[in-house]
Scaffold this motif. Structure first.
Motif, PDB file in Angstrom:
ATOM      1  N   SER A  44       0.842  -1.188   0.000  1.00 52.54           N
ATOM      2  CA  SER A  44       0.000   0.000   0.000  1.00 52.54           C
ATOM      3  C   SER A  44       0.880   1.241   0.000  1.00 52.54           C
ATOM      4  CB  SER A  44      -0.919   0.004   1.225  1.00 52.54           C
ATOM      5  OG  SER A  44      -0.151   0.014   2.395  1.00 52.54           O
ATOM      6  N   ALA A  45       0.260   2.334  -0.363  1.00 51.58           N
ATOM      7  CA  ALA A  45       0.998   3.591  -0.360  1.00 51.58           C
ATOM      8  C   ALA A  45       1.380   3.949   1.072  1.00 51.58           C
ATOM      9  CB  ALA A  45       0.132   4.691  -0.957  1.00 51.58           C
ATOM     10  N   PRO A  46       2.526   4.575   1.237  1.00 48.18           N
ATOM     11  CA  PRO A  46       2.933   4.974   2.589  1.00 48.18           C
ATOM     12  C   PRO A  46       1.908   5.914   3.216  1.00 48.18           C
ATOM     13  CG  PRO A  46       4.689   5.343   0.986  1.00 48.18           C
ATOM     14  CD  PRO A  46       3.475   4.953   0.216  1.00 48.18           C
ATOM     15  N   LYS A  47       1.808   5.854   4.520  1.00 44.41           N
ATOM     16  CA  LYS A  47       0.895   6.742   5.254  1.00 44.41           C
ATOM     17  C   LYS A  47       1.459   8.158   5.176  1.00 44.41           C
ATOM     18  CE  LYS A  47      -1.125   7.080   9.912  1.00 44.41           C
ATOM     19  NZ  LYS A  47      -1.356   8.477   9.874  1.00 44.41           N
ATOM     20  N   PRO A  48       0.575   9.144   4.880  1.00 46.14           N
ATOM     21  CA  PRO A  48       1.062  10.532   4.821  1.00 46.14           C
ATOM     22  C   PRO A  48       1.759  10.944   6.111  1.00 46.14           C
ATOM     23  CG  PRO A  48      -1.169  10.378   3.972  1.00 46.14           C
ATOM     24  CD  PRO A  48      -0.835   9.042   4.580  1.00 46.14           C
ATOM     25  N   GLN A  49       2.807  11.748   5.955  1.00 47.98           N
ATOM     26  CA  GLN A  49       3.588  12.204   7.096  1.00 47.98           C
ATOM     27  C   GLN A  49       3.053  13.531   7.620  1.00 47.98           C
ATOM     28  OE1 GLN A  49       7.406  12.432   5.131  1.00 47.98           O
ATOM     29  NE2 GLN A  49       8.096  10.606   6.198  1.00 47.98           N
ATOM     30  N   GLY A  50       2.903  13.628   8.909  1.00 55.50           N
ATOM     31  CA  GLY A  50       2.600  14.897   9.559  1.00 55.50           C
ATOM     32  C   GLY A  50       1.208  15.438   9.293  1.00 55.50           C
ATOM     33  N   GLU A  51       1.029  16.691   9.723  1.00 55.73           N
ATOM     34  CA  GLU A  51      -0.244  17.389   9.521  1.00 55.73           C
ATOM     35  C   GLU A  51      -0.515  17.541   8.029  1.00 55.73           C
ATOM     36  OE1 GLU A  51      -2.543  18.768  11.769  1.00 55.73           O
ATOM     37  OE2 GLU A  51      -1.461  17.572  13.261  1.00 55.73           O
ATOM     38  N   GLN A  52      -1.760  17.330   7.651  1.00 60.78           N
ATOM     39  CA  GLN A  52      -2.137  17.432   6.243  1.00 60.78           C
ATOM     40  C   GLN A  52      -2.897  18.726   5.984  1.00 60.78           C
ATOM     41  OE1 GLN A  52      -1.347  14.869   3.647  1.00 60.78           O
ATOM     42  NE2 GLN A  52       0.134  14.832   5.330  1.00 60.78           N
ATOM     43  N   SER A  53      -2.616  19.330   4.845  1.00 60.75           N
ATOM     44  CA  SER A  53      -3.312  20.541   4.410  1.00 60.75           C
ATOM     45  C   SER A  53      -4.291  20.172   3.304  1.00 60.75           C
ATOM     46  CB  SER A  53      -2.313  21.567   3.878  1.00 60.75           C
ATOM     47  OG  SER A  53      -1.462  21.998   4.914  1.00 60.75           O
ATOM     48  N   HIS A  54      -5.257  21.037   3.080  1.00 58.99           N
ATOM     49  CA  HIS A  54      -6.262  20.806   2.045  1.00 58.99           C
ATOM     50  C   HIS A  54      -6.767  22.149   1.542  1.00 58.99           C
ATOM     51  CE1 HIS A  54     -10.164  19.834   0.255  1.00 58.99           C
ATOM     52  NE2 HIS A  54      -9.675  18.628   0.055  1.00 58.99           N
ATOM     53  N   ILE A  55      -6.930  22.268   0.233  1.00 58.90           N
ATOM     54  CA  ILE A  55      -7.537  23.465  -0.347  1.00 58.90           C
ATOM     55  C   ILE A  55      -8.679  23.016  -1.254  1.00 58.90           C
ATOM     56  CG2 ILE A  55      -5.449  24.887  -0.229  1.00 58.90           C
ATOM     57  CD1 ILE A  55      -5.077  24.382  -3.261  1.00 58.90           C
ATOM     58  N   THR A  56      -9.647  23.902  -1.440  1.00 60.90           N
ATOM     59  CA  THR A  56     -10.729  23.656  -2.380  1.00 60.90           C
ATOM     60  C   THR A  56     -10.251  24.103  -3.753  1.00 60.90           C
ATOM     61  OG1 THR A  56     -12.354  24.026  -0.651  1.00 60.90           O
ATOM     62  CG2 THR A  56     -13.137  24.198  -2.925  1.00 60.90           C
ATOM     63  N   LEU A  57     -10.427  23.240  -4.748  1.00 63.92           N
ATOM     64  CA  LEU A  57      -9.927  23.534  -6.089  1.00 63.92           C
ATOM     65  C   LEU A  57     -10.993  24.183  -6.959  1.00 63.92           C
ATOM     66  CD1 LEU A  57      -7.968  20.241  -6.930  1.00 63.92           C
ATOM     67  CD2 LEU A  57      -7.185  22.250  -5.674  1.00 63.92           C
ATOM     68  N   ASN A  58     -10.552  25.136  -7.784  1.00 61.15           N
ATOM     69  CA  ASN A  58     -11.440  25.714  -8.795  1.00 61.15           C
ATOM     70  C   ASN A  58     -11.290  24.909 -10.095  1.00 61.15           C
ATOM     71  OD1 ASN A  58      -9.133  26.677 -10.222  1.00 61.15           O
ATOM     72  ND2 ASN A  58      -9.189  28.635  -9.133  1.00 61.15           N
ATOM     73  N   ASP A  59     -11.983  25.315 -11.136  1.00 63.40           N
ATOM     74  CA  ASP A  59     -11.963  24.574 -12.405  1.00 63.40           C
ATOM     75  C   ASP A  59     -10.561  24.534 -13.024  1.00 63.40           C
ATOM     76  OD1 ASP A  59     -14.666  24.066 -12.139  1.00 63.40           O
ATOM     77  OD2 ASP A  59     -15.290  25.656 -13.522  1.00 63.40           O
TER      78      ASP A  59
END
Length: 185
Positions: A44-59
């Protein structure tokens, strides 16, 4: 010493032969109807490291995600390469194809990956083309030994040589989700 090595090799060969003789006939006479599926180890893919960020994407940003995935597929690389590419672009430009930003520019960095013409990434026109810039990034990624198995931030940093080498890790979950969402679309 040569005799010890030869005897060791003959012993190993003898064990392999004996294992084949004894296991071979048993396997040959097994009833396929009684066979049970063998357990297969899935990496499986490695587990993400540390705090995760997220943004809402436009078109426009979503179109750039699709362009990165298309270039990755065209290069014959797996989904993991697209995840690393998208996470890198999220960090470098928030998936926006940035032109010259005047005084806010980091040297002469441009495009999705903030690649620099002065560092040999290509002309300004080339590195502001999503397919070209992704292909250039992937070319660098392929030169990193073991990139498939290393933490995302290490793979990205080896290609990008950023002043903030750990910053890529925060985008791994969103990049993984975006690839899962758009890989087959």
């Amino acid at each position: 010493m040569n005799t010890i090595f030869r005897k060791s090799m003959l012993s190993v060969a003898g064990l392999a032969f004996a294992g084949g003789v004894f296991a071979g006939p048993i396997a040959a006479h097994a009833n396929p109807a009684d066979a049970k599926p063998a357990a297969v180890a899935v990496q499986s893919a490695p587990k993400p490291q540390g705090e995760q960020s997220h943004i809402t994407l436009n078109d426009e940003q979503t179109a750039n995600v699709k362009a990165i995935i298309a270039a990755t597929k065209k290069a014959g690389l797996p989904e993991r390469a697209a995840v690393i590419s998208i996470a890198t672009s999220l960090q470098e430009s928030k998936l926006e194809n940035l032109g010259h930003l005047g005084d806010m520019n980091d040297h002469d960095s441009l495009g999705l990956f903030q690649q620099r013409p002065s560092s040999g990434w290509g002309t300004p026109e080339q590195i502001t083309d999503p397919e070209y810039s992704t292909t250039a990034f992937l070319k660098g990624l392929k030169q990193v030994d073991g990139w498939q198995d290393m933490p995302l931030t290490d793979a990205a940093q080896t290609v990008q040589v950023s002043a903030y080498p750990d910053a890529y890790a925060q985008w791994e979950q969103q990049a993984t989700d975006l690839v899962a969402q758009h890989w087959n679309s």
